[in-house]
Design a protein around this motif. Structure first.
Motif, mmCIF file in Angstrom:
data_model
loop_
_atom_site.group_PDB
_atom_site.id
_atom_site.type_symbol
_atom_site.label_atom_id
_atom_site.label_comp_id
_atom_site.label_asym_id
_atom_site.label_seq_id
_atom_site.Cartn_x
_atom_site.Cartn_y
_atom_site.Cartn_z
ATOM 1 N N VAL A 152 0.975 -1.206 -0.001
ATOM 2 C CA VAL A 152 0.082 -0.004 0.231
ATOM 3 C C VAL A 152 0.737 1.228 -0.103
ATOM 4 O O VAL A 152 1.040 1.769 1.107
ATOM 5 N N PRO A 153 1.458 1.696 -0.989
ATOM 6 C CA PRO A 153 2.660 2.596 -1.335
ATOM 7 C C PRO A 153 2.197 3.981 -0.872
ATOM 8 O O PRO A 153 3.229 4.818 -0.479
ATOM 9 N N LEU A 154 1.083 4.375 -0.884
ATOM 10 C CA LEU A 154 0.583 5.689 -0.400
ATOM 11 C C LEU A 154 -0.414 5.493 0.866
ATOM 12 O O LEU A 154 -1.142 6.457 1.133
ATOM 13 N N ALA A 155 -0.247 4.327 1.538
ATOM 14 C CA ALA A 155 -1.231 4.288 2.554
ATOM 15 C C ALA A 155 -2.624 4.510 2.181
ATOM 16 O O ALA A 155 -2.832 4.175 0.795
ATOM 17 N N VAL A 156 -3.545 4.942 3.054
ATOM 18 C CA VAL A 156 -4.971 5.149 2.701
ATOM 19 C C VAL A 156 -5.004 6.731 2.944
ATOM 20 O O VAL A 156 -4.584 7.184 4.001
ATOM 21 N N PRO A 157 -5.666 7.628 2.062
ATOM 22 C CA PRO A 157 -5.545 9.102 2.217
ATOM 23 C C PRO A 157 -6.138 9.445 3.352
ATOM 24 O O PRO A 157 -7.311 9.156 3.941
ATOM 25 N N HIS A 158 -5.639 10.392 4.249
ATOM 26 C CA HIS A 158 -6.033 11.017 5.488
ATOM 27 C C HIS A 158 -6.630 12.378 5.024
ATOM 28 O O HIS A 158 -6.359 12.709 3.656
ATOM 29 N N ALA A 159 -7.380 13.261 5.527
ATOM 30 C CA ALA A 159 -7.807 14.666 5.150
ATOM 31 C C ALA A 159 -7.526 15.450 6.487
ATOM 32 O O ALA A 159 -7.856 14.941 7.648
ATOM 33 N N ALA A 160 -7.389 16.750 6.298
ATOM 34 C CA ALA A 160 -7.131 17.761 7.122
ATOM 35 C C ALA A 160 -8.745 18.158 7.736
ATOM 36 O O ALA A 160 -9.325 18.519 6.587
ATOM 37 N N SER A 161 -8.964 18.052 8.898
ATOM 38 C CA SER A 161 -10.314 18.283 9.358
ATOM 39 C C SER A 161 -10.674 19.836 9.779
ATOM 40 O O SER A 161 -11.721 20.347 10.011
ATOM 41 N N SER A 162 -9.371 20.515 9.725
ATOM 42 C CA SER A 162 -9.504 22.160 9.856
ATOM 43 C C SER A 162 -8.354 22.791 9.212
ATOM 44 O O SER A 162 -7.333 22.089 8.968
ATOM 45 N N ASP A 163 -8.413 23.947 8.972
ATOM 46 C CA ASP A 163 -7.157 24.884 8.725
ATOM 47 C C ASP A 163 -6.053 24.810 9.626
ATOM 48 O O ASP A 163 -6.511 24.505 10.699
ATOM 49 N N ASP A 164 -4.629 24.469 9.274
ATOM 50 C CA ASP A 164 -3.981 24.384 10.183
ATOM 51 C C ASP A 164 -2.478 24.969 9.645
ATOM 52 O O ASP A 164 -2.353 25.303 8.233
ATOM 53 N N GLU A 165 -1.596 24.746 10.653
ATOM 54 C CA GLU A 165 -0.048 25.183 9.859
ATOM 55 C C GLU A 165 0.887 24.011 10.636
ATOM 56 O O GLU A 165 0.734 23.579 11.703
ATOM 57 N N VAL A 166 1.472 23.674 9.690
ATOM 58 C CA VAL A 166 2.973 22.732 10.030
ATOM 59 C C VAL A 166 4.017 23.146 9.300
ATOM 60 O O VAL A 166 4.207 23.536 8.135
#
Ligand code: HEM
Length: 511
Positions: free
Chosen positions: A362-376
């Protein structure tokens, strides 16, 4: 307003919306390939083997890469540090899943499949149940099932050595259906395997990016199925029926067996037995959800990993010989390897680790999603951004894993042959990330260890001999479907000795 000015206004509004995102909090978006107006990087985005293109972009732009797919933000993470900065340190923000209207809402997969659930209480409840059934402490309960199906695989390979692929696929499905429902599947055309596989084909089709307009324009989901052009609605209804079969049919086997008082041990039977009568309906739903998700998430992934094992053994005879020498010395010729042997088989364990690193299925895992605006890391990450952990790049990092393209189990060993504790365990990425990390990883680790140890002790796997009398050169060609798996390759599977044949035949007595 005539068409042209209207179009110009639309373009300006879109450009403003996109650029205002970069201005939010005064932070830039992460770097990435420059896209075209409106469609962004849509044309750069490869249809298959995306992780290879992402790998190149990581080298150019760094381990956090931003893409704009016609307005949909995507961030790809190409190092364990970047993955941890999002998925571990900010797990409250990055544990959601993207909305997939066709698959999850119209076909109904999202009602049962925990891996598709949005981050929230419904996911938490089922994730807890999953943990109870699959955490490392309960896995020894399933050892008899792993032994039964691994022994059956050995016997099947004795009679049909040319059907390796088919038998590996079947073994993975059989282990899940037995564990979950106590169904003892038949070797060919099993009805329950067929039901589940048909449903999985529908899942793959309905989840294919770009196939259904309704995924980009969710309001279309209200279009009635009889309307001309609403072919997607008719397809969704057909596929929904396949999903319902997958949820209901194996479950009915357990329920009917319970009513007759002759139920085989299984996760479903235990969960039904331990519930009070007023909770039965809810419990039935939970069992169906855990059952369908286990099959969907665990069957193809485990099968593909064992196919990678066969490929690696056919390509690397010296690895195979070293593992066989270890097994001969520790287990000997009179019995088959067991779980008790595992601590004494460091090289076999290193093979299991190297399998998930070399060609992560599973070379890109399963897509996650951002549940709010954020800063990293000084970058702005808009709410709704799809976050992909690039497992391929993480596990092919030449600094952590020198010669990353080579299958080299010894990279996980110390000089004196023990498992090294200073080499990064591939499970930092191979089983996904953060709170969504694969809850079936202990289950698959044990079942794959047993299969690897038993197959190596009993069989040799080698390339066929070509017309020139030399072994045919096998290369690691991959085919990408629901998971990454080796493209078909020919190999010779042969029992290692007459004693091995006797031992395999004796396993028929094990139930
Ligand atoms: C070699 C075998 C396997 C591999 C490589 C694998 C890999 C993965 C990966 C990469 C994810 C995505 C994690 C994320 O979103 O970051 C995942 C999720 C999941 N896996 Fe596995 N898996 C395997 C076997 C299994 C098995 C045997 C089961 C169950 C019996 C299972 C159940 C699940 C479930 C339920 C999820 C969804 C978790 C969630 O969304 O919370 N997997 N797996």
């Amino acid at each position: 307003m005539t068409v042209l000015p209207a179009l110009a206004v639309a373009v300006l509004v879109t450009v403003w919306v996109l650029s205002s995102r970069t201005r939010r909090r005064g932070l830039p978006l992460p770097p990435g390939p420059k896209g075209l107006p409106l469609i962004g990087n849509l044309l750069d985005f490869p249809a298959t083997f995306q992780w290879l293109a992402f790998d190149k972009w990581h080298k150019q732009y760094g381990d956090i890469v931003y893409l704009n797919l016609a307005g949909q933000s995507v961030v790809v993470l190409g190092s364990p540090e970047a993955a941890s900065a999002f998925f571990d340190k900010k797990s409250a923000v990055y544990s959601d899943r993207p909305r997939m209207v066709m698959l999850n809402e119209l076909v109904g997969w999202g009602e049962f499949n925990i891996a598709s659930f949005r981050y929230g209480n419904a996911w938490r409840e089922l994730r807890r149940v999953f943990h109870q059934q699959y955490h490392s402490g309960v896995i020894p309960q399933y050892y008899p099932i792993f032994l039964r199906h691994t022994y059956r695989l050995l016997r099947n390979l004795l009679t049909e050595p040319n059907e390796l692929d088919q038998h590996l696929l079947h073994t993975a499905s059989a282990i899940i259906l037995d564990t979950m429902y106590g169904i003892d599947v038949v070797d060919r055309d099993d009805p329950y395997v067929t039901i589940a596989d048909k449903a999985m084909e529908a899942v793959v089709e309905s989840a294919t990016p770009g196939s259904f307009l309704v995924d980009s324009f969710p309001a279309l989901k209200h279009v009635p199925s009889w309307l001309p052009g609403a072919e997607f609605q008719r397809k969704a209804l057909q596929w929904k029926a396949l999903m319902q079969d997958m949820h209901n049919k194996p479950f009915e086997v357990v329920k009917n067996a319970m009513q007759r008082g002759r139920v085989a041990p299984s996760i479903a039977a235990t969960m039904l037995q331990e519930v009070s009568s007023d909770q039965v309906q809810r419990r039935e739903y939970v069992i169906k959800a855990v059952g369908a998700t286990s099959y969907a998430a665990g069957s193809d992934t485990s099968a593909a990993t064992t196919q990678v094992f066969a490929l690696a053994m056919a390509m690397y005879p010296e690895v195979q010989a070293r593992a066989q020498a270890e097994l001969d010395a520790i287990v000997g010729p009179d019995r088959l390897a067991d779980f008790d042997d595992r601590p004494n088989l460091p090289y076999v364990n290193a093979i299991v680790l190297e399998l998930s690193r070399w060609l992560p299925v599973v070379p890109l895992a399963v897509p996650h999603a951002a549940s709010s605006d954020d800063e990293v890391g000084g970058y702005f990450i808009p709410k709704g951004t799809i976050i992909l952990g690039n497992t391929w790049s993480i596990l092919r990092d030449p600094v952590r894993y020198p010669d990353p393209d080579q299958f080299k189990p010894e990279r996980f060993l110390t000089k004196d042959g023990r498992l090294a504790d200073d080499v990064q365990d591939p499970s930092v990425a191979a089983f996904g990330y953060g709170r969504r990390i694969c809850p079936g990883r202990h289950f698959s680790d044990s079942s794959i260890y047993l299969l690897v140890a038993c197959m190596l002790a009993m069989f040799s796997i080698s390339p066929p001999i070509g017309e020139d009398g030399a072994p045919v050169k096998i290369t690691a060609e991959m085919s990408a479907g629901s998971v990454l798996r080796p493209a078909h390759f020919d190999c010779i599977v042969k029992p290692r000795s007459d004693a091995a044949i006797d031992l395999i035949n004796k396993t028929a007595a094990f139930q």
